[in-house]
Write a protein that holds these residues in place. Sequence first.
Motif, short mmCIF file in Angstrom:
data_model
loop_
_atom_site.label_atom_id
_atom_site.label_comp_id
_atom_site.label_asym_id
_atom_site.label_seq_id
_atom_site.Cartn_x
_atom_site.Cartn_y
_atom_site.Cartn_z
N ASN A 172 35.72 -12.55 -20.66
CA ASN A 172 34.93 -13.63 -20.11
C ASN A 172 35.83 -14.44 -19.17
N LEU A 173 35.49 -14.50 -17.90
CA LEU A 173 36.26 -15.34 -16.99
C LEU A 173 35.82 -16.79 -17.19
N CYS A 174 36.79 -17.66 -17.41
CA CYS A 174 36.53 -19.06 -17.72
C CYS A 174 37.77 -19.89 -17.38
N THR A 175 37.60 -21.19 -17.35
CA THR A 175 38.74 -22.07 -17.12
C THR A 175 39.63 -22.03 -18.37
N PRO A 176 40.93 -22.32 -18.20
CA PRO A 176 41.78 -22.43 -19.39
C PRO A 176 41.20 -23.48 -20.34
N TRP A 177 41.24 -23.18 -21.64
CA TRP A 177 40.64 -24.09 -22.59
C TRP A 177 41.46 -25.37 -22.71
N GLN A 178 40.76 -26.43 -23.04
CA GLN A 178 41.36 -27.74 -23.28
C GLN A 178 41.13 -28.07 -24.75
N ALA A 179 42.13 -28.66 -25.39
CA ALA A 179 41.99 -29.01 -26.81
C ALA A 179 42.25 -30.50 -26.99
N ASN A 180 41.40 -31.10 -27.79
CA ASN A 180 41.57 -32.49 -28.23
C ASN A 180 41.34 -32.46 -29.73
N GLY A 181 42.41 -32.24 -30.48
CA GLY A 181 42.27 -32.04 -31.92
C GLY A 181 41.50 -30.77 -32.18
N ASP A 182 40.42 -30.88 -32.95
CA ASP A 182 39.58 -29.71 -33.26
C ASP A 182 38.41 -29.56 -32.30
N ASP A 183 38.37 -30.39 -31.27
CA ASP A 183 37.34 -30.29 -30.23
C ASP A 183 37.95 -29.62 -29.01
N PHE A 186 31.08 -17.30 -14.94
CA PHE A 186 30.02 -16.31 -14.70
C PHE A 186 30.46 -14.86 -14.81
N LEU A 187 31.59 -14.47 -14.25
CA LEU A 187 31.99 -13.07 -14.27
C LEU A 187 32.47 -12.65 -15.65
N ASP A 188 32.05 -11.46 -16.07
CA ASP A 188 32.42 -10.91 -17.37
C ASP A 188 32.71 -9.41 -17.19
N HIS A 189 33.45 -8.87 -18.14
CA HIS A 189 33.72 -7.44 -18.12
C HIS A 189 33.58 -6.89 -19.54
N TRP A 190 33.02 -5.71 -19.65
CA TRP A 190 32.82 -5.05 -20.94
C TRP A 190 33.52 -3.70 -20.94
N ILE A 191 34.27 -3.43 -22.00
CA ILE A 191 34.81 -2.09 -22.26
C ILE A 191 34.37 -1.71 -23.66
N LYS A 214 33.35 3.06 -21.82
CA LYS A 214 32.55 2.59 -20.70
C LYS A 214 33.09 1.25 -20.24
N SER A 215 33.28 1.09 -18.93
CA SER A 215 33.86 -0.12 -18.36
C SER A 215 32.96 -0.62 -17.24
N VAL A 216 32.53 -1.89 -17.34
CA VAL A 216 31.60 -2.41 -16.35
C VAL A 216 31.78 -3.92 -16.17
N TRP A 217 31.74 -4.35 -14.90
CA TRP A 217 31.72 -5.78 -14.59
C TRP A 217 30.28 -6.25 -14.71
N LEU A 218 30.10 -7.46 -15.24
CA LEU A 218 28.77 -8.02 -15.48
C LEU A 218 28.61 -9.33 -14.70
N ASP A 219 27.38 -9.66 -14.40
CA ASP A 219 26.99 -10.95 -13.84
C ASP A 219 27.58 -11.24 -12.46
N GLU A 220 27.91 -10.20 -11.70
CA GLU A 220 28.45 -10.44 -10.36
C GLU A 220 27.43 -11.14 -9.46
N ASP A 221 26.15 -10.78 -9.64
CA ASP A 221 25.11 -11.45 -8.85
C ASP A 221 25.00 -12.93 -9.21
N GLU A 222 25.11 -13.25 -10.50
CA GLU A 222 25.06 -14.65 -10.93
C GLU A 222 26.27 -15.43 -10.40
N PHE A 223 27.43 -14.77 -10.36
CA PHE A 223 28.63 -15.40 -9.82
C PHE A 223 28.43 -15.74 -8.34
#
Length: 175
Positions: free
Chosen positions: A86-97, A104-109, A114-123
Amino acid sequence: MVPRLIHYEYTRPGKETKVYDQWLVHESESVVVLFNERYAGPKLSIAGEQAMDVAGSILWFLFPGAWHDIGKFYRSDGTLTGWYTNLCTPWQANGDDWSSTDLFLDHWISVAGKSVWLDEDEFEEACAKKLLTAVQQERSREERDQIQQKINTKSWPPGEVEVVDLEDARATVQS
């Protein structure tokens, strides 16, 4: 490790923000692992293969400073089905929150390879609508290209996705 419950706020620009309660089951300098013990959604198929069923489990591998995370998906019977990047921003932590923004872009193996990029149109649509900043767009494209190079050399997913498996996570939560 004593597990603790993390409240992970996940935002997909233009959509509702969701909060997922997940167990922190591993923490090191190179990777943090969250455990979603029971998937609450419907059966999930990706590229024609069943990736998740009701009550399956997911281990989420988060890498400090990385613009992606990796989910290791299991069916409810414990069968590993594959790895979801799942492509995403680096996570931020504030205690347990904790929080992150989906890019938007994702990849499945699948375990079958089977290897496929997902949601390229949504990106592309999100970029056109300026739902992502210029930095987020650029980092997403760079991250996709770097991951694709590793996929091409069969070095994806990285070895850190083996530091915890389903049985390890279950045992940690039950301790």
